[in-house]
Design an enzyme around this catalytic site. Structure first.
Site, PDB file in Angstrom:
ATOM      1  N   VAL A   1       0.831  -1.198   0.000  1.00 17.01           N
ATOM      2  CA  VAL A   1       0.000   0.000   0.000  1.00 17.01           C
ATOM      3  C   VAL A   1       0.870   1.255   0.000  1.00 17.01           C
ATOM      4  O   VAL A   1       0.568   2.238  -0.692  1.00 17.01           O
ATOM      5  CB  VAL A   1      -0.953   0.002   1.206  1.00 17.01           C
ATOM      6  CG1 VAL A   1      -1.823   1.247   1.196  1.00 17.01           C
ATOM      7  CG2 VAL A   1      -1.833  -1.240   1.196  1.00 17.01           C
TER       8      VAL A   1
ATOM      9  N   ALA B   1       4.414   1.819   7.890  1.00 21.29           N
ATOM     10  CA  ALA B   1       5.326   0.800   8.413  1.00 21.29           C
ATOM     11  C   ALA B   1       4.703   0.092   9.613  1.00 21.29           C
ATOM     12  O   ALA B   1       4.283   0.732  10.579  1.00 21.29           O
ATOM     13  CB  ALA B   1       6.642   1.453   8.822  1.00 21.29           C
TER      14      ALA B   1
ATOM     15  N   SER C   1       2.198  -6.921  10.435  1.00 20.83           N
ATOM     16  CA  SER C   1       0.774  -7.029  10.110  1.00 20.83           C
ATOM     17  C   SER C   1       0.232  -8.445   9.949  1.00 20.83           C
ATOM     18  O   SER C   1      -0.848  -8.629   9.385  1.00 20.83           O
ATOM     19  CB  SER C   1       0.482  -6.254   8.820  1.00 20.83           C
ATOM     20  OG  SER C   1       1.244  -6.772   7.746  1.00 20.83           O
TER      21      SER C   1
ATOM     22  N   THR D   1      -6.595  -0.135  10.739  1.00 29.04           N
ATOM     23  CA  THR D   1      -7.184  -1.385  10.253  1.00 29.04           C
ATOM     24  C   THR D   1      -8.557  -1.632  10.844  1.00 29.04           C
ATOM     25  O   THR D   1      -8.847  -1.210  11.983  1.00 29.04           O
ATOM     26  CB  THR D   1      -6.269  -2.578  10.611  1.00 29.04           C
ATOM     27  OG1 THR D   1      -6.925  -3.806  10.292  1.00 29.04           O
ATOM     28  CG2 THR D   1      -5.939  -2.588  12.098  1.00 29.04           C
TER      29      THR D   1
ATOM     30  N   TYR E   1      -2.426  -7.935  16.773  1.00 34.74           N
ATOM     31  CA  TYR E   1      -2.242  -6.961  15.688  1.00 34.74           C
ATOM     32  C   TYR E   1      -3.267  -5.840  15.787  1.00 34.74           C
ATOM     33  O   TYR E   1      -2.929  -4.650  15.791  1.00 34.74           O
ATOM     34  CB  TYR E   1      -2.332  -7.666  14.339  1.00 34.74           C
ATOM     35  CG  TYR E   1      -2.507  -6.732  13.177  1.00 34.74           C
ATOM     36  CD1 TYR E   1      -1.507  -5.811  12.831  1.00 34.74           C
ATOM     37  CD2 TYR E   1      -3.681  -6.754  12.411  1.00 34.74           C
ATOM     38  CE1 TYR E   1      -1.680  -4.939  11.765  1.00 34.74           C
ATOM     39  CE2 TYR E   1      -3.842  -5.893  11.338  1.00 34.74           C
ATOM     40  CZ  TYR E   1      -2.849  -4.990  11.021  1.00 34.74           C
ATOM     41  OH  TYR E   1      -3.019  -4.129   9.966  1.00 34.74           O
TER      42      TYR E   1
ATOM     43  N   ARG F   1     -12.948 -21.559  10.516  1.00 32.24           N
ATOM     44  CA  ARG F   1     -11.887 -21.141  11.433  1.00 32.24           C
ATOM     45  C   ARG F   1     -12.513 -20.418  12.620  1.00 32.24           C
ATOM     46  O   ARG F   1     -13.408 -19.592  12.452  1.00 32.24           O
ATOM     47  CB  ARG F   1     -10.892 -20.222  10.728  1.00 32.24           C
ATOM     48  CG  ARG F   1     -10.075 -20.907   9.650  1.00 32.24           C
ATOM     49  CD  ARG F   1      -9.095 -19.949   9.005  1.00 32.24           C
ATOM     50  NE  ARG F   1      -9.784 -18.828   8.356  1.00 32.24           N
ATOM     51  CZ  ARG F   1      -9.165 -17.965   7.562  1.00 32.24           C
ATOM     52  NH1 ARG F   1      -7.868 -18.073   7.325  1.00 32.24           N
ATOM     53  NH2 ARG F   1      -9.839 -16.978   6.991  1.00 32.24           N
TER      54      ARG F   1
ATOM     55  N   GLY G   1     -13.332 -17.793  15.256  1.00 30.76           N
ATOM     56  CA  GLY G   1     -13.198 -16.343  15.283  1.00 30.76           C
ATOM     57  C   GLY G   1     -13.506 -15.653  13.977  1.00 30.76           C
ATOM     58  O   GLY G   1     -13.466 -14.421  13.905  1.00 30.76           O
TER      59      GLY G   1
END
Length: 320
Positions: free
Chosen positions: A12, A71, A74, A114, A138, A276, A278
């Site tokens: 990005v 930066a 992630s 995010t 994260y 999966r 969650g």
């Protein structure tokens, strides 16, 4: 403006740096190349190959009008296995960036946040007013940085914007997605078409969605980059504004696989695996605030078009 792009050799960040240059800004990229690529830095842009910890003060001493901060560490799974890497690599370095910006009078910040800050949503589409309950380290580190930015903006007059986005996809010419460890759906599916994987796994086909597979919000990387440019223009002194970015529609895993089959002409075998833990059934953003306040709306919302851009970039890496 003279702008510093941290992480500007990444996916990005490189697209955003390219769009900034095209818009007439002077750009410097700061990247330690731990996950980025030197050849992803746009032509004519100076690359400072270093980490934020070691170089941020010296770089910002040159005088900048703003910072776009990409930066970060992630990988969600890694963040749960090695949380220290994420608290130090994301939060501590961001605090050092904020301190250096204050010391050198850098007035603007656009932060790459995010949707992982929200965790499992109570309602979709997800608005900025939704509770922030991240379910992984994260997301927790990104939320911590958002809190720090709010404090610095109020106390020191920083003009700041955080952009919370969902699944970024597509490419922009020679700037695209290439990770050492790939966790994103579209590149994984395209690896099957390239013969690098035998099949793609679909985690559950019994979700409460139209076709039984999970739905996610995909945003083209160029639309995302353009939102960063608008955020720079609308950043207000002493304020920290937060915007969600997405296409507002959402595409299912099955739709993504089908679009990849259409674009590549490859059958792309898909194997249904157990759900999966969650995984929410649907994650879709409301970008109404960004539309209203930034004048931004996604232009590249066709799934096949998004996949086609990603496929052309991926094939270019293979010399095809």
């Amino acid at each position: 403006m003279k702008l510093l792009v941290t992480g500007g050799a990444g996916y990005v960040g490189s697209v955003c740096a390219a769009r900034l240059v095209e818009s007439g800004h002077e750009v410097v990229v700061l990247d330690d190349l731990s996950t980025g690529h030197a050849d992803a830095v746009p032509d004519g842009v100076r690359l400072v190959e270093a980490g934020i910890d070691e170089a941020i003060g010296g770089v910002l001493a040159e005088g900048f009008d703003g910072v776009l901060h990409f930066a970060a560490k992630s990988l969600v799974g890694e963040s749960m296995q090695d949380p220290a890497k994420y608290w130090h690599g994301n939060v501590v370095t961001s605090l050092r960036l904020l301190d250096a910006m204050r010391e050198h009078g850098t007035p603007r910040l656009v932060f790459s946040s995010t949707a992982a800050t929200y965790g499992e949503p109570e309602q979709v589409p997800i608005a900025e007013t939704a509770p922030t309950r991240p379910t992984n380290t994260y997301g927790a580190t990104k939320l911590a940085i958002d809190h720090a930015i709010t404090s610095y903006a109020a106390a020191h007059g920083l003009a700041a914007v955080s952009l919370r986005y969902f699944n970024v996809a597509g490419a922009y010419g020679r700037f695209g997605e290439r990770h050492g460890v790939e966790t994103h759906l579209i590149p994984i599916v395209l690896q099957v078409a390239l013969g690098k994987r035998e099949q793609v796994q679909v985690y559950g086909d019994d979700w409460p969605t139209d076709d039984g597979t999970c739905v996610r919000d995909y945003i083209h990387v160029v639309d995302l980059a353009d939102a960063h440019l608008r955020a720079l223009e609308h950043a207000a002194t002493g304020e920290h504004r937060i915007y969600n970015l997405g296409n507002g529609l959402g595409f299912s895993v099955r739709q993504v696989v089908d679009a990849c089959r259409e674009v590549t002409g490859h059958p792309i075998p898909a194997d249904v695996a157990p759900r999966r833990a969650g995984d929410p059934a649907v994650l879709v953003a409301s970008s109404e605030r960004a539309r209203t306040e930034l004048g931004w709306k996604p232009e590249r919302v066709d799934l096949a078009g998004i996949v086609r851009d990603a496929w052309e970039f991926t094939r270019s890496l293979q010399g095809a």
